[in-house]
Design an enzyme around this catalytic site. Structure first.
Site, PDB file in Angstrom:
ATOM      1  N   GLY A 159      -6.688   5.004   2.562  1.00 58.39           N
ATOM      2  CA  GLY A 159      -7.119   4.256   4.009  1.00 58.39           C
ATOM      3  C   GLY A 159      -8.528   3.393   3.906  1.00 58.39           C
ATOM      4  N   ARG A 180      -2.444  -8.981   1.501  1.00 56.91           N
ATOM      5  CA  ARG A 180      -3.674  -8.294   2.151  1.00 56.91           C
ATOM      6  C   ARG A 180      -3.773  -8.862   3.562  1.00 56.91           C
ATOM      7  NH1 ARG A 180      -5.509  -4.628  -0.959  1.00 56.91           N
ATOM      8  NH2 ARG A 180      -7.342  -4.284   0.494  1.00 56.91           N
ATOM      9  N   CYS A 215      -8.774   7.897 -15.736  1.00 58.89           N
ATOM     10  CA  CYS A 215      -7.866   9.073 -15.805  1.00 58.89           C
ATOM     11  C   CYS A 215      -6.484   8.749 -16.454  1.00 58.89           C
ATOM     12  CB  CYS A 215      -7.621   9.704 -14.638  1.00 58.89           C
ATOM     13  SG  CYS A 215      -6.843   8.806 -13.372  1.00 58.89           S
ATOM     14  N   CYS A 256       3.816   6.002 -31.438  1.00 53.95           N
ATOM     15  CA  CYS A 256       3.518   4.528 -31.264  1.00 53.95           C
ATOM     16  C   CYS A 256       2.192   4.213 -31.677  1.00 53.95           C
ATOM     17  CB  CYS A 256       3.272   4.104 -29.510  1.00 53.95           C
ATOM     18  SG  CYS A 256       2.770   2.605 -29.194  1.00 53.95           S
ATOM     19  N   ASP A 263      -4.002  11.402  -6.555  1.00 50.93           N
ATOM     20  CA  ASP A 263      -4.031  10.287  -5.509  1.00 50.93           C
ATOM     21  C   ASP A 263      -2.457  10.065  -5.505  1.00 50.93           C
ATOM     22  OD1 ASP A 263      -5.155   8.901  -3.525  1.00 50.93           O
ATOM     23  OD2 ASP A 263      -4.882   7.099  -4.726  1.00 50.93           O
ATOM     24  N   SER A 306     -11.775  -4.236  -2.644  1.00 51.34           N
ATOM     25  CA  SER A 306     -10.452  -4.839  -3.230  1.00 51.34           C
ATOM     26  C   SER A 306     -10.339  -6.149  -2.731  1.00 51.34           C
ATOM     27  CB  SER A 306      -9.633  -3.823  -2.243  1.00 51.34           C
ATOM     28  OG  SER A 306      -9.607  -2.331  -2.473  1.00 51.34           O
ATOM     29  N   CYS A 340      -4.647  14.995 -17.829  1.00 55.88           N
ATOM     30  CA  CYS A 340      -5.127  14.531 -16.363  1.00 55.88           C
ATOM     31  C   CYS A 340      -5.481  15.862 -15.878  1.00 55.88           C
ATOM     32  CB  CYS A 340      -4.340  13.283 -15.902  1.00 55.88           C
ATOM     33  SG  CYS A 340      -2.558  13.877 -15.274  1.00 55.88           S
ATOM     34  N   CYS A 393      -3.418   4.196 -24.866  1.00 52.83           N
ATOM     35  CA  CYS A 393      -2.813   4.451 -23.712  1.00 52.83           C
ATOM     36  C   CYS A 393      -2.332   5.673 -23.250  1.00 52.83           C
ATOM     37  CB  CYS A 393      -1.422   3.717 -24.157  1.00 52.83           C
ATOM     38  SG  CYS A 393      -0.338   3.684 -22.716  1.00 52.83           S
ATOM     39  N   CYS A 414       0.576  -1.217   0.117  1.00 54.57           N
ATOM     40  CA  CYS A 414      -0.179   0.075  -0.047  1.00 54.57           C
ATOM     41  C   CYS A 414       0.986   1.262   0.036  1.00 54.57           C
ATOM     42  CB  CYS A 414      -0.817  -0.004   1.103  1.00 54.57           C
ATOM     43  SG  CYS A 414      -2.060   1.435   1.321  1.00 54.57           S
TER      44      CYS A 414
END
Length: 419
Positions: free
Chosen positions: A71, A139, A259, A325, A281, A127, A265, A331, A26
């Site tokens: 979190g 995990r 995104c 490309c 993030d 998740s 972005c 992509c 994480c």
């Protein structure tokens, strides 16, 4: 009221980086070190209400979307989320809709939680990294205990309340070796939407050396190709895989929803527990802290020159190798956080996952181009029919035994009919 010039999605962290698990891969747990020791990471009620009011005011869409992340947001308790919904109802304009999404590890979900999420029509992301022996490699709880049983229990509780959560699977150096086992497990439990998130983590103190748990670039591509082949032969219309949806968007001339594949972005910033606004993030750091919603309105932060420049930089810093490309539109260089290796020309800024994405997108490109061709042909024929009839039918009828418009090659009745 001022509105944002474009749609946006905010990952809001009302519990900051705190989590009841300690997944070794994480990246967000470490964000606690950016704040004072002993600080409460629970977003205060006044900050929460201020954020909700500003988010609603800034949203340009008729549907206003909130995304609750961590979190682990369920650590806040159910009463806190009752406050969230109450504040949203307080500030909701007439004739506009509010939708909520929550990303959770599922281990703290109860029947009461799931009834609430169903009643308030939350979209739930769960998740999970695959079957038990694969999921439990990384995990784990803070005591090192496995979590698969609790996560699966949370998943089943959600299903009992009529919620089919989106599965988010982190693809790492271990489960990348078992694409068939991972995918079939998700199908076995009835998953309908699956996202695969590649783990790319740099070793501390390095700029281009990944950890041993990071997914190999080409290995990630092979993982996707294997799953794509099974999906194409068995699961079109039954299971949606996020990256396959993104590939289809390119063939259909639509914008990317994810995104990381957009040309530019900056439309998915973060608001931390204290109101701090960060560009992304994956860039929650001092350099990308643009302000706090308590002293700089959210609309100003969203439209700030710094945030616009952050989004533009993704396109402007694309190496020549990428610009030439054949799968660039699929992509667009992926996420800037992963652009730390050299191109064959010696340029900086090639994505670490380039070999994998190039392998996968070339593998699936012909299929989705055919889907796009059939879709355009059907659209053209529909327009001709409408023009000849002088009316616009609500929907073109497809015969049960006609080829399915999704491009699977199957008959409509055996594919997407009724989906």
């Amino acid at each position: 009221m001022a509105k944002a010039s474009r749609p946006f999605q905010i990952f809001v962290k009302p519990i900051g980086p705190l989590c009841n698990l300690s997944c070794s891969y994480c990246y967000y747990l470490k964000k606690a070190d950016s704040y004072s020791k002993g600080e409460s990471f629970r977003m205060p009620d006044d900050v929460l209400e201020e954020y909700i009011a500003q988010h609603i005011e800034a949203s340009p869409d008729s549907v206003i979307r909130f995304s609750w992340h961590g979190g682990e947001p369920t650590l806040l308790g159910l009463d806190y989320f009752h406050k969230i919904v109450a504040a949203q109802k307080k500030f909701k304009p007439a004739k506009r809709q509010i939708l909520n999404g929550i990303q959770t590890n599922g281990t703290l979900l109860t029947e009461e939680w799931c009834r609430f999420l169903a009643k308030e029509r939350f979209f739930v992301g769960l998740s999970m990294d695959g079957p038990q022996e694969i999921h439990d490699k990384y995990r784990l709880t803070k005591d090192g205990a496995p979590t698969h049983e609790q996560t699966l229990r949370g998943y089943l509780l959600l299903r009992q309340q009529g919620i089919t959560p989106d599965i988010l699977c982190v693809v790492n150096a271990h489960n990348v070796q078992y694409p068939t086992e991972v995918y079939r497990f998700f199908k076995q439990i009835g998953a309908r939407y699956i996202g695969f998130l590649p783990l790319v983590e740099l070793q501390p103190g390095t700029k281009n050396v990944v950890t041993r748990d990071s997914v190999p670039g080409e290995g990630f591509g092979r993982f996707l190709c294997t799953i794509f082949d099974e999906w194409k032969s068995q699961d079109i219309g039954r299971v949606k895989v996020q990256i396959f949806e993104e590939a289809a968007n390119t063939a259909l001339g639509r914008d990317h929803e994810l995104c990381i594949f957009r040309e530019r972005c900056g439309d998915v910033p973060v608001i931390e527990h204290n109101g701090d606004f960060f560009s992304c993030d994956h860039f929650v750091d001092a350099e990308h802290l643009l302000g706090n919603i308590e002293n700089r309105p959210l609309i100003e932060l969203l439209e700030s020159p710094e945030q616009i420049a952050f989004g533009q930089a993704k396109y402007e810093r694309l190496p020549r190798y990428c610009r030439e490309c054949e799968v660039l539109p699929m992509c667009n260089g992926e996420c800037p956080k992963n652009r730390f290796i050299l191109t064959p020309y010696g340029e900086e800024g090639l994505n670490y996952l380039c070999s994998g994405y190039r392998l996968f997108f070339n593998h699936c490109r012909a299929f989705f181009e055919e889907v796009g061709r059939l879709w355009r042909q059907q659209t053209l024929e529909q327009k001709r029919t409408q023009k000849g009839a002088g009316t616009i039918p609500a929907r073109t009828k497809i015969g049960r035994n006609q080829p399915c418009p999704c491009g699977s090659g199957k008959k409509y009745k055996n594919c997407c009919m009724g989906k």
